[in-house]
Design an enzyme around this catalytic site. Structure first.
Site, PDB file in Angstrom:
ATOM      1  N   LYS A   1       0.804  -1.223   0.000  1.00 45.60           N
ATOM      2  CA  LYS A   1       0.000   0.000   0.000  1.00 45.60           C
ATOM      3  C   LYS A   1       0.838   1.275   0.000  1.00 45.60           C
ATOM      4  O   LYS A   1       0.440   2.300  -0.540  1.00 45.60           O
ATOM      5  CB  LYS A   1      -0.938   0.004   1.212  1.00 45.60           C
ATOM      6  CG  LYS A   1      -2.040  -1.055   1.150  1.00 45.60           C
ATOM      7  CD  LYS A   1      -3.052  -0.736   0.079  1.00 45.60           C
ATOM      8  CE  LYS A   1      -4.226  -1.712   0.090  1.00 45.60           C
ATOM      9  NZ  LYS A   1      -5.123  -1.509  -1.064  1.00 45.60           N
TER      10      LYS A   1
ATOM     11  N   GLU B   1      -9.681   6.034   3.331  1.00 47.61           N
ATOM     12  CA  GLU B   1     -10.488   4.943   3.848  1.00 47.61           C
ATOM     13  C   GLU B   1      -9.557   3.759   4.092  1.00 47.61           C
ATOM     14  O   GLU B   1      -8.483   3.693   3.484  1.00 47.61           O
ATOM     15  CB  GLU B   1     -11.574   4.548   2.831  1.00 47.61           C
ATOM     16  CG  GLU B   1     -11.132   3.572   1.729  1.00 47.61           C
ATOM     17  CD  GLU B   1     -10.095   4.123   0.760  1.00 47.61           C
ATOM     18  OE1 GLU B   1      -9.975   5.360   0.658  1.00 47.61           O
ATOM     19  OE2 GLU B   1      -9.381   3.325   0.113  1.00 47.61           O
TER      20      GLU B   1
ATOM     21  N   SER C   1       1.404  -9.703  -0.930  1.00 43.74           N
ATOM     22  CA  SER C   1       1.166  -8.248  -0.887  1.00 43.74           C
ATOM     23  C   SER C   1       1.335  -7.650   0.502  1.00 43.74           C
ATOM     24  O   SER C   1       1.573  -6.460   0.637  1.00 43.74           O
ATOM     25  CB  SER C   1      -0.223  -7.937  -1.421  1.00 43.74           C
ATOM     26  OG  SER C   1      -1.192  -8.694  -0.725  1.00 43.74           O
TER      27      SER C   1
END
Lengths: 270, 396
Positions: B90, B112, B378
């Site tokens: 991210k 969010e 990830s």
């Protein structure tokens, strides 16, 4: 085709203009508290002075709405409201009233129902137009082809953030009236409204000859009077929805709505 | 594969800008800024600098000998995005967006978050650059991803609990959009996936595409050529787009793995492409989990990061063109993969990434040993230990 002969919105605005009056647009969520009461509320709204009805199609994810209308949408959906049921209510009202009815909502339920079918069914039921909050002119092309075909007005919004380019684009696509959103934010009652509404409307009038309605945040007779001085219409939503939420008996809802709307109208006309 | 998206951000019929008029000038301004800076030498240099020195890139492409031997088929490589600073891919995107926000003169950051990884990555970059930061997070996710909530608060961010709707990622995004529309004049919304209105899907993909670029270089060095298959989990789909993008024109099979929750047939899942139909939510047109009336359905996945009813528009496009294959993995299989990797490699994968791993474990045994499969790991699974323990999954 289903092309309508009369344009109720146009008629309403020109009738009011003759007496130098401004239009009162009232919003309610269809199906709140339940779909059987919605038709009655619309008729009471009209009797109390509303000139145009915005009938909300509830959506599970109302991103442009504040807590009041969010809760109202939730109640309506829990009660099992559907677009078909909403259109039946419109058809029922149409037998007894010629008040213009704008269907107000988010794009997904409309898209899901089918653009061809919803415009055909809405026109047949006697609705007068659509306002879709998350459908800016850029994405509205396909839906607009159908609303035009069925003689329905597709209403677009301007906001405090709209620059000349946006005003030009909205004006080019707008039908019926232009909805000016008075605040940057979501729907809901506000104690104070921005002071620049008048300026923005003045600018918007350079781009469009259509009537301009102002909404978001207007909840008191005083606000209704002040804003209607510079606009052609004002929209009141959350304040009415609140009355519906706070009263549990149908008779009390109708009485509460009647008193409130009469107060707004008197302030505007007075 | 070029020629998309079009000028208005459409991937075929998907994507676009389905947002309130108030936000249109903001996304147009963002698009202009992004167009300018994505080619700007200083911007690119600064972005690459932080990816290298702050995030710790390039992340390793690790050959998992233990998993390969255990499954007895194709060779398995893991792209170690879990080793990024903050523990997931991210941050690649939040670095890019905050550099943009700074150049655009925005003073306040909102985001969010579902699993909390994007929230942490946003709070991190906001702290680094001294910008005010507010994160929206569903109440259910706050409960199941508690460690990340603490991290965000320690980083100086305000975490706003969202208790509307399904109280997960979708509702957090609704609330972030409401904040954005209210404070649009000074606020930059860092969207965490390849979703939202144009230019977000393109911009987030571009910032994440560093994953695939590195993989391409690394696998050529390790194996002397391209891999046979890429596997990544898909919620909104940013880690998958980041991995896939550089390989779209190559002869490489790609699989996006959606969350089947308790099973597609139970209705308790989050597989938008597999179990949904086309609709519009949060600014773009894409596959969407919705009922007959077009109301958005509550989703379920053991993984908070995949628990979302939509998917990035580019994935919908790649599904329709057939370029990417979309499969599903249940909660149960994801948990099994979580345990397997922990035990045999000493790596705790995020429950999101465990979906990609589980799919690899399903197909790799039937592939010959000269084939090469790359799984995008990830994120790391530390944030999920409470969930896993809570499900009684610690006995092995």
């Amino acid at each position: 085709m289903n092309k309508k002969k009369i344009n109720r919105l146009e008629e309403t605005f020109s009738r009011l203009k003759k007496t130098n009056k401004k239009a009162l647009i009232t919003f309610i969520t269809a199906g709140d508290p339940d779909i059987d009461v919605t038709g009655d509320i619309i008729l009471v709204l009209e009797r109390s002075g509303a000139d145009i009805i915005e009938l909300g199609i509830p959506f599970s994810d109302p991103m442009a709405d504040g807590p009041t209308i969010q809760a109202s949408s939730e109640r309506a959906l829990k009660g099992g409201v559907t677009i078909s049921k909403i259109l039946s209510v419109v058809a029922g009202v149409r037998k007894r009233s010629q008040i213009p009815i704008i269907l107000f909502g988010y794009y997904n339920p409309i898209f899901s129902y089918g653009l061809d079918k919803i415009t055909e069914d809405a026109a047949r039921a006697g609705a007068d137009g659509f306002l879709v909050v998350d459908l800016p002119p850029e994405e509205a092309g396909e839906f607009k082809r159908y609303t035009d075909l069925r003689g329905l007005d597709l209403i677009f919004l301007l906001t405090p953030t709209s620059d000349d380019d946006r005003m030009r684009l909205v004006a080019k696509n707008a039908r019926g009236f232009v909805y000016y959103v008075s605040v940057t934010g979501v729907t809901g009652v506000r104690n104070a409204l921005p002071l620049d509404i008048k300026e923005h409307i003045k600018t918007a009038r350079k781009f469009t000859n259509l009537p301009i309605g102002v909404g978001f945040g207007i909840s008191t007779p005083e606000q209704a009077r002040t804003v209607s001085e510079c606009a052609d219409a004002i929209v009141v939503g959350s304040a009415i929805v609140k009355i519906i939420a706070e009263n549990h008996k149908k008779s009390l809802i109708l009485k509460g709505v009647e008193n409130f709307v009469k107060g707004l109208k008197e302030a505007m006309d007075g | 594969m070029s020629g998309y998206p079009d000028k208005k951000g459409h991937f075929g019929s998907y994507g676009g800008r389905y947002i309130a008029e108030t936000l249109m000038p903001a996304v147009i301004e963002l698009e202009k800024a992004y167009k300018l800076y994505c080619k700007d030498k200083d911007f690119r240099q600064e972005f690459n600098h932080y990816l290298k020195e702050y995030v710790g890139r390039p992340t390793p492409l690790y050959y998992s000998n233990a998993l390969t031997e255990r499954l007895g088929g194709a060779k398995i490589y893991l792209k170690r995005e879990d080793l990024c600073h903050t523990g997931a891919h991210k941050i690649n995107n939040t670095i890019g967006q905050i550099l943009l926000a700074r150049r655009m003169g925005k003073k306040r950051i909102i985001a969010e978050t579902g699993a909390g990884q994007h929230g942490v990555a946003t709070a991190t970059v906001a702290a680094m650059f001294g910008l005010k930061c507010e994160i929206y997070m569903g109440v259910e996710d706050i409960e199941r991803q508690a460690p990340n909530v603490v991290r965000m608060r320690l980083l100086g961010a305000t975490v706003n609990p969202v208790s509307s709707g399904s109280r997960t990622l979708k509702d957090a995004m609704n609330e972030a959009i409401r904040d954005w529309v209210t404070n649009v004049h000074d606020t930059f919304y860092i969207i965490g996936s390849v979703a939202g209105p144009h230019p977000y899907p393109v911009m987030v993909r571009d910032f994440q595409s560093v994953i695939g670029k590195e993989v391409k270089r690394q696998i050529k060095k390790a194996e002397g050529g391209l891999p046979d298959m890429l596997i990544a989990c898909v919620g909104g789909g940013s880690n998958a787009m980041g991995l896939f993008y550089s390989f779209l024109k190559d002869n490489v099979r790609m699989v996006g793995v959606e969350a089947a929750g308790e099973g597609i047939k139970t209705g308790r899942h989050a597989a938008s492409i597999t179990g949904g139909r086309v609709g519009v939510l949060h600014g773009s047109k894409s596959y969407l989990l919705q009922d007959r009336e077009g109301q958005i359905l509550h989703t379920h996945s053991v993984s908070a990061g995949l628990d979302y009813p939509g998917v990035g528009p580019e994935h919908s496009y790649l599904k329709d063109t057939g370029r990417v294959q979309y499969e599903t993995v249940t909660d149960k299989d994801a948990l099994k993969a979580f345990k397997t990797l922990s035990m045999c490699e000493g790596i705790l994968p995020a429950l999101e990434s465990s979906h990609a791993l589980a799919y690899a474990m399903r197909v790799v045994p039937d592939m010959s040993s000269d084939k090469v499969v790359i799984v995008n790991l990830s994120g790391r699974g530390d944030k999920d230990v409470d969930t896993v323990v809570g499900l009684g999954e610690t006995e092995y």
